[in-house]
Design an enzyme around this catalytic site. Structure first.
Site, PDB file in Angstrom:
ATOM      1  N   ASP A  85       2.475  -4.942  -6.629  1.00 52.60           N
ATOM      2  CA  ASP A  85       2.241  -5.639  -5.363  1.00 52.60           C
ATOM      3  C   ASP A  85       0.857  -5.210  -4.855  1.00 52.60           C
ATOM      4  O   ASP A  85       0.229  -4.299  -5.392  1.00 52.60           O
ATOM      5  CB  ASP A  85       3.359  -5.313  -4.359  1.00 52.60           C
TER       6      ASP A  85
HETATM    7  C1  GLC Z   1       2.049  -9.028  -0.288  1.00 55.36           C
HETATM    8  C2  GLC Z   1       3.540  -9.132  -0.529  1.00 55.36           C
HETATM    9  C3  GLC Z   1       3.907  -9.836  -1.797  1.00 55.36           C
HETATM   10  C4  GLC Z   1       2.886 -10.909  -2.080  1.00 55.36           C
HETATM   11  C5  GLC Z   1       1.595 -10.196  -2.414  1.00 55.36           C
HETATM   12  C6  GLC Z   1       0.466 -11.182  -2.720  1.00 55.36           C
HETATM   13  O1  GLC Z   1       1.743  -7.766   0.214  1.00 55.36           O
HETATM   14  O2  GLC Z   1       4.272  -7.908  -0.479  1.00 55.36           O
HETATM   15  O3  GLC Z   1       5.238 -10.364  -1.624  1.00 55.36           O
HETATM   16  O4  GLC Z   1       3.311 -11.718  -3.159  1.00 55.36           O
HETATM   17  O5  GLC Z   1       1.182  -9.326  -1.367  1.00 55.36           O
HETATM   18  O6  GLC Z   1       0.175 -11.925  -1.593  1.00 55.36           O
END
Ligand code: GLC
Length: 721
Positions: free
Chosen positions: A267
């Site tokens: 993430d």
């Molecule tokens: C965010 C979220 C995740 C998302 C990623 C990209 O922090 O936790 O669910 O897909 O970043 O945007």
């Protein structure tokens, strides 16, 4: 390309090129990007060279065929081997046509429409150049203080698993290579991100491995069994180790036990966050832990490009780990046909025709109506279309109904509640006033609303949470509506007119201060682009509500976590011989939630006959069937979600008082009845034992067939193996 050709391409890559392939950056880093793209996390200053950018493997948050094609063209001019970029984005519940938030979709229990919503989202995203969506999010959620419950489909592992599969089918279809109207899915957040202590986002998750496997892992596994191409790691720790560096979770379980050989992405910033977590002294150690755990792509930090080479040269990391990660990424690019056509489905003309088409909006309207849940109705709904109606409250005319993960959704093009009502009732009969803002209000606002409501025969009171009060980093310790809205309810009640409350929110709320003072409550969630029309369809009876809660509404925040599939304890309050005091209870509130999992009202009524079993016991070879007759005993046609629950009366470990094992939606005309049959198999009775073995035991069970997790007579049966 064949595996051989991919390996040949890999062998042509330098170590620097291979390491850069493992990086994902947001659009501002790329030539050809014309806007900031989607920034969904801290933008720490990344120190990376132009050479690394020219060899980066994927882009986060770009959108639009024109921009994506420009970025791809510019990239291919710079990339020595012509390896195309992967474009990934958060298309969670719609790309531009926004569907209800996933927790709302979970309340529809409509797997076909859920799949259709993902298919439409994929079509709009793919024609706009997106290759991969960071969805479905399948984190089981039992704590409404957590802002991201809106992104889940709720508290039940079985229901979550069914929706996980439906979303993956909708996003991916069954031929990603040739069906350019689909996108690869990425199930998240692995694992158990929905269980942070205190409901506070990013906080510690700590549970037994048995609890993890029994409740939190099934939906991820279901998504992967349906062919989901990618997995995203969670921010949180699992058993004391951040998921993103957790070898036991990622290598041993995900890759070795579950045989997942797809792409695993961190993430946003989660690799580097192992430093503040306190398991990495620096970025080098963070990179080492992530690559050893099997994380292929590092999202939006540069631990990999700035440290992997040295880690390999020092012998701490085997270059073979880099090769396997790069190969997985190349394989996904090949699956998406990008080596043959780096621009895949991106088409500016088609984008204009497809995105936000009337057909897509109609699908969003249908699903939004089916996702709304009627929680109370003292015979005031459906409303007449020939009476005076005041639409009052901060959500009467409010475009903030797309939810916090609606990225490219256009609030301006969303149908607000009042507009939806105007599409049903002559304007001469309508009046509207805010009464207050979401969290503040003035005397003038209140007086204007009272004046408007005094003229009306009915009051629609539109309340709710600002989308900023929900979603990522949107945890709340007090899950009631803001005080100023509760005051508005009281003032409206003093007028002595019928009041219908419509609530726009992203989490189960403590609805005290509303539910006692109004005649009906309709849970609208964040209903998406067609929200106003969908809610008006219900309010005026053009659609009979059928939604059922996918997550319990607590009686108060003090009850949390409160969920239907809980354990009985040794001193259950409702035992026949229960003592007055020494039982599991609160002194000041009931044990039961305000509204339970599976609950939802209709404008009609349904009667259930006593369920009949095909036999008194089942064996692994000979399942049981249980049938019940459901009749529409009201005056309006309606849809009922018939639910099957099972209770294992005695296990090797304690077993929940009920577990959802099946459901069926039946549409019945007034007076019509239908026989609903469920099959009960030995597999459905399996659970994780104390030694983690997943198996069933001989013994006694109860089956329940009913309209929600509270009702239904216990029908006994046995398993004999
Ligand atoms: C965010 C979220 C995740 C998302 C990623 C990209 O922090 O936790 O669910 O897909 O970043 O945007």
């Amino acid at each position: 390309m064949t595996n051989q050709k991919l390996e040949s391409l890999l062998n042509q890559m330098t170590l620097d090129e291979k390491i850069a392939q493992l990086l994902q950056l947001a659009t501002p880093f790329f030539e050809g990007s014309d806007n900031e793209g989607q920034i969904t996390g801290p933008l720490a200053g990344l120190k990376i060279s132009d050479e690394v950018i020219a060899n980066t493997g994927s882009v986060l948050g770009a959108s639009g065929a024109k921009e994506i094609n420009n970025i791809q063209k510019a990239h291919l001019r710079k990339n020595r081997l012509g390896i195309p970029l992967l474009f990934m984005a958060d298309v969670i519940h719609g790309y531009k046509t926004i569907f209800p938030v996933p927790l709302a979709i979970g309340c529809s229990w409509d797997l076909k429409l859920a799949e259709k919503s993902a298919e439409i989202a994929a079509k709009e995203a793919a024609v706009s150049g997106v290759h991969v969506t960071f969805a479905p999010m399948v984190d089981l959620a039992r704590d409404p203080r957590w802002g991201r419950v809106m992104e889940s489909t709720g508290e039940d592992p079985y229901l979550n698993s069914q929706f996980a599969k439906a979303f993956v089918r909708g996003f991916q279809g069954n031929d990603l290579q040739n069906d350019v109207n689909r996108v690869a899915a990425c199930v998240k957040h692995f694992a158990a991100y929905g269980a942070p202590e205190g409901g506070r986002d990013y906080n510690t998750v700590d549970m037994s491995e048995r609890q993890l496997r029994e409740y939190y892992l099934p939906a991820y596994k279901a998504a992967l069994d349906e062919g989901c191409e990618m997995v995203m790691t969670a921010f949180n720790t699992v058993d004391g180790i951040p998921a993103t560096g957790n070898k036991k979770l990622l290598r041993d379980l995900l890759r070795d036990e579950w045989k997942f050989d797809g792409v695993l992405i961190s993430d946003w910033g989660a690799v580097k966050e192992m430093i503040p977590h306190g398991v990495a002294e620096d970025e080098a150690e963070a990179a080492e832990k992530a690559i050893l755990a099997g994380v292929d792509i590092e999202m939006m930090t540069a631990c990999y490009p700035n440290n992997l080479k040295q880690l390999i040269e020092s012998g701490k990391v085997d270059e073979a780990l880099i090769d396997e990660a790069v190969l997985r990424i190349l394989r996904l690019k090949d699956k998406l046909g990008l080596f043959g056509n780096p621009f895949r489905g991106a088409d500016e003309q088609q984008e204009k025709e497809l995105v936000m088409s009337s057909g897509h909006r109609q699908a969003a309207r249908e699903l939004a109506a089916k996702s709304s849940v009627l929680l109370k109705n003292n015979r005031v709904l459906p409303l007449p279309k020939d009476k005076k109606i005041a639409v009052v409250g901060p959500f009467a005319q409010n475009d903030d109904i797309l939810g916090p993960w609606s990225w490219l959704g256009s609030k301006e093009e969303a149908i607000q509640l009042y507009e939806g009502v105007q599409n049903k009732v002559a304007s001469s009969l309508l009046v509207t006033a805010k009464g207050c803002d979401i969290g503040t209000g003035t005397e003038d606002q209140l007086n204007e609303a009272l004046k408007a409501a005094r003229e009306a025969d009915f009051i629609i009171l539109a309340l709710g949470e600002d989308s900023e009060m929900s979603g990522e980093a949107g945890s709340r310790a007090d899950i009631r509506l803001p005080e100023v809205q509760l005051q508005l309810v009281k003032k409206m009640k003093q007028l002595g007119k019928p009041i219908v409350a419509v609530v726009f929110n992203g989490r189960p709320l403590d609805l005290h201060g509303v539910v006692e003072d109004v005649d009906a409550v309709l849970e609208a969630w964040y209903p998406g682009t067609e929200g106003g029309n969908a809610i008006a369809d219900i309010l005026f009876g053009d659609v009979n509500p059928s939604g059922k809660l996918a997550m319990s509404f607590p009686y108060s925040v003090g009850q949390i976590p409160v969920y239907y599939n809980s354990f009985n304890t040794g001193r259950p309050k409702d035992a026949p011989d229960a003592q007055e005091r020494y039982v599991s209870q609160y002194l000041d509130i009931p044990n039961e939630p305000l509204f339970p999992f599976g609950f939802g009202l209709s404008f009609t009524t349904f009667a259930y006959s006593e369920p009949q079993l095909s036999a008194g016991h089942l064996t692994p070879e000979q399942p049981l069937t249980i049938t019940t007759e459901v009749q529409n005993t009201g005056k309006l046609a309606g849809e009922e979600i018939v639910q099957l629950y099972i209770r294992d009366l005695s296990g090797e470990v304690v077993r929940p008082v009920k577990e959802l094992k099946g459901f069926k939606k039946v549409f019945l005309q007034p007076g019509e009845k239908v026989e609903v049959l469920f099959t009960i198999t030995e597999e459905q009775l399996r659970y994780h034992h104390s030694n983690l073995e997943f198996t069933s035991d001989n013994g006694k069970f109860h089956a329940f067939v009913g309209p929600d997790s509270q009702d239904g007579k216990a029908i006994p049966f046995e398993l004999i193996k």
